[in-house]
Design an enzyme around this catalytic site. Sequence first.
Site, PDB file in Angstrom:
ATOM      1  N   VAL A 192      -1.727  -2.951  -9.945  1.00 22.29           N
ATOM      2  CA  VAL A 192      -0.631  -3.751  -9.391  1.00 22.29           C
ATOM      3  C   VAL A 192      -0.394  -3.389  -7.930  1.00 22.29           C
ATOM      4  O   VAL A 192      -0.141  -4.266  -7.092  1.00 22.29           O
ATOM      5  CB  VAL A 192       0.700  -3.453 -10.134  1.00 22.29           C
ATOM      6  CG1 VAL A 192       1.798  -4.378  -9.646  1.00 22.29           C
ATOM      7  CG2 VAL A 192       0.559  -3.602 -11.619  1.00 22.29           C
ATOM      8  N   ASP A 193      -0.449  -2.110  -7.639  1.00 16.03           N
ATOM      9  CA  ASP A 193      -0.195  -1.612  -6.283  1.00 16.03           C
ATOM     10  C   ASP A 193      -1.145  -2.280  -5.280  1.00 16.03           C
ATOM     11  O   ASP A 193      -0.713  -2.816  -4.249  1.00 16.03           O
ATOM     12  CB  ASP A 193      -0.403  -0.090  -6.310  1.00 16.03           C
ATOM     13  CG  ASP A 193       0.227   0.628  -5.140  1.00 16.03           C
ATOM     14  OD1 ASP A 193       0.906  -0.036  -4.344  1.00 16.03           O
ATOM     15  OD2 ASP A 193       0.038   1.853  -5.035  1.00 16.03           O
ATOM     16  N   TYR A 228      -2.550   5.087 -15.257  1.00 11.30           N
ATOM     17  CA  TYR A 228      -1.828   6.279 -15.740  1.00 11.30           C
ATOM     18  C   TYR A 228      -1.853   6.415 -17.276  1.00 11.30           C
ATOM     19  O   TYR A 228      -1.252   7.328 -17.830  1.00 11.30           O
ATOM     20  CB  TYR A 228      -0.405   6.304 -15.193  1.00 11.30           C
ATOM     21  CG  TYR A 228      -0.299   6.686 -13.723  1.00 11.30           C
ATOM     22  CD1 TYR A 228      -1.426   7.097 -13.006  1.00 11.30           C
ATOM     23  CD2 TYR A 228       0.914   6.647 -13.046  1.00 11.30           C
ATOM     24  CE1 TYR A 228      -1.340   7.450 -11.662  1.00 11.30           C
ATOM     25  CE2 TYR A 228       1.017   7.005 -11.703  1.00 11.30           C
ATOM     26  CZ  TYR A 228      -0.114   7.400 -11.014  1.00 11.30           C
ATOM     27  OH  TYR A 228      -0.010   7.749  -9.682  1.00 11.30           O
TER      28      TYR A 228
HETATM   29  N1  AR6 Z   1       0.195  -8.283 -12.187  1.00 11.28           N
HETATM   30  C1  AR6 Z   1       0.769  -7.773 -13.303  1.00 11.28           C
HETATM   31  N2  AR6 Z   1       0.278  -6.703 -13.967  1.00 11.28           N
HETATM   32  C2  AR6 Z   1      -0.845  -6.128 -13.482  1.00 11.28           C
HETATM   33  C3  AR6 Z   1      -1.500  -6.590 -12.307  1.00 11.28           C
HETATM   34  C4  AR6 Z   1      -0.933  -7.728 -11.657  1.00 11.28           C
HETATM   35  N3  AR6 Z   1      -1.462  -8.244 -10.545  1.00 11.28           N
HETATM   36  N4  AR6 Z   1      -2.581  -5.806 -12.090  1.00 11.28           N
HETATM   37  C5  AR6 Z   1      -2.615  -4.871 -13.080  1.00 11.28           C
HETATM   38  N5  AR6 Z   1      -1.573  -5.079 -13.933  1.00 11.28           N
HETATM   39  P1  AR6 Z   1      -1.563   0.030 -12.957  1.00 11.28           P
HETATM   40  P2  AR6 Z   1      -0.067   2.548 -13.415  1.00 11.28           P
HETATM   41  C6  AR6 Z   1      -1.167  -4.305 -15.133  1.00 11.28           C
HETATM   42  O1  AR6 Z   1      -2.846   0.741 -13.109  1.00 11.28           O
HETATM   43  O2  AR6 Z   1      -0.699   2.709 -14.766  1.00 11.28           O
HETATM   44  C7  AR6 Z   1      -2.384   2.505  -8.784  1.00 11.28           C
HETATM   45  O3  AR6 Z   1      -3.588   2.881  -8.205  1.00 11.28           O
HETATM   46  C8  AR6 Z   1      -2.178  -3.394 -15.769  1.00 11.28           C
HETATM   47  O4  AR6 Z   1      -3.007  -4.131 -16.662  1.00 11.28           O
HETATM   48  O5  AR6 Z   1      -1.406  -0.943 -11.853  1.00 11.28           O
HETATM   49  O6  AR6 Z   1       1.411   2.762 -13.284  1.00 11.28           O
HETATM   50  C9  AR6 Z   1      -1.181   3.206  -8.144  1.00 11.28           C
HETATM   51  O7  AR6 Z   1      -1.375   3.401  -6.764  1.00 11.28           O
HETATM   52  C10 AR6 Z   1      -1.279  -2.401 -16.497  1.00 11.28           C
HETATM   53  O8  AR6 Z   1      -0.858  -2.934 -17.757  1.00 11.28           O
HETATM   54  O9  AR6 Z   1      -0.322   1.097 -12.758  1.00 11.28           O
HETATM   55  C11 AR6 Z   1      -1.133   4.498  -8.883  1.00 11.28           C
HETATM   56  O10 AR6 Z   1      -2.047   5.428  -8.371  1.00 11.28           O
HETATM   57  C12 AR6 Z   1      -0.045  -2.306 -15.607  1.00 11.28           C
HETATM   58  O11 AR6 Z   1      -0.123  -3.437 -14.731  1.00 11.28           O
HETATM   59  C13 AR6 Z   1      -1.554   4.120 -10.286  1.00 11.28           C
HETATM   60  O12 AR6 Z   1      -2.364   2.949 -10.140  1.00 11.28           O
HETATM   61  C14 AR6 Z   1       0.043  -1.039 -14.800  1.00 11.28           C
HETATM   62  O13 AR6 Z   1      -1.246  -0.655 -14.359  1.00 11.28           O
HETATM   63  C15 AR6 Z   1      -0.375   3.745 -11.151  1.00 11.28           C
HETATM   64  O14 AR6 Z   1      -0.826   3.533 -12.463  1.00 11.28           O
END
Ligand code: AR6
Length: 175
Positions: A37-38, A130
Amino acid sequence: MTARPADIVLVRGDITEQRVDVIVNAANSSLLGGGGVDGAIHRRGGPAILEDCRRLRASHYGKGLATGQAVATTAGLLHAGHVIHTVGPVWSREEDRAALLTSCYEQSLALARELGAETIAFPAISTGVYRWPLDNGADLAIAAARAHGGPTLKEIRFVLFDETAYRAFERALRG
Ligand code: AR6
């Protein structure tokens, strides 16, 4: 008169396409971007978000943002007023970090209210890179939204990227 609780809405899709007052980012403590997402938020939102994050690092957050905390920046080119960046905990088998994940939702909701937001969109924090188990992540997210949704927030939207995440949140919302 009793205040109406915020509507909790589930959407399957991409959080960067939402039109809301606040979009929440599942960031890391550096605040300087990452994957998931980031990465998507910084790509779609453009460089103004990173500029704001750099300013935060240069001022109050020299050591970065601690796990469980939340901070707001511009939303750049996104269809939102602000992005709230929060740092979820990395999943651990040895240590119970649930309070930190709950804190991400609580602090983001409190900050959104301070900003005058009526609508806010969350991703499923910590459930990607994470590795937080989706079902438990969904339970904690929905519980925090139920407990801390009112009174000025009208809609708390969870934007779930895939069918598995959507189903986990649907189950949590029914429970
Ligand atoms: N829209 C909605 N949900 C999403 C999107 C999107 N565009 N892309 C991914 N997801 P994550 P975390 C979902 O990895 O686990 C980053 O590198 C994904 O499928 O984004 O909190 C940060 O910089 C999952 O269910 O976040 C940190 O280093 C959810 O969003 C680290 O990842 C969260 O996945 C944070 O890890």
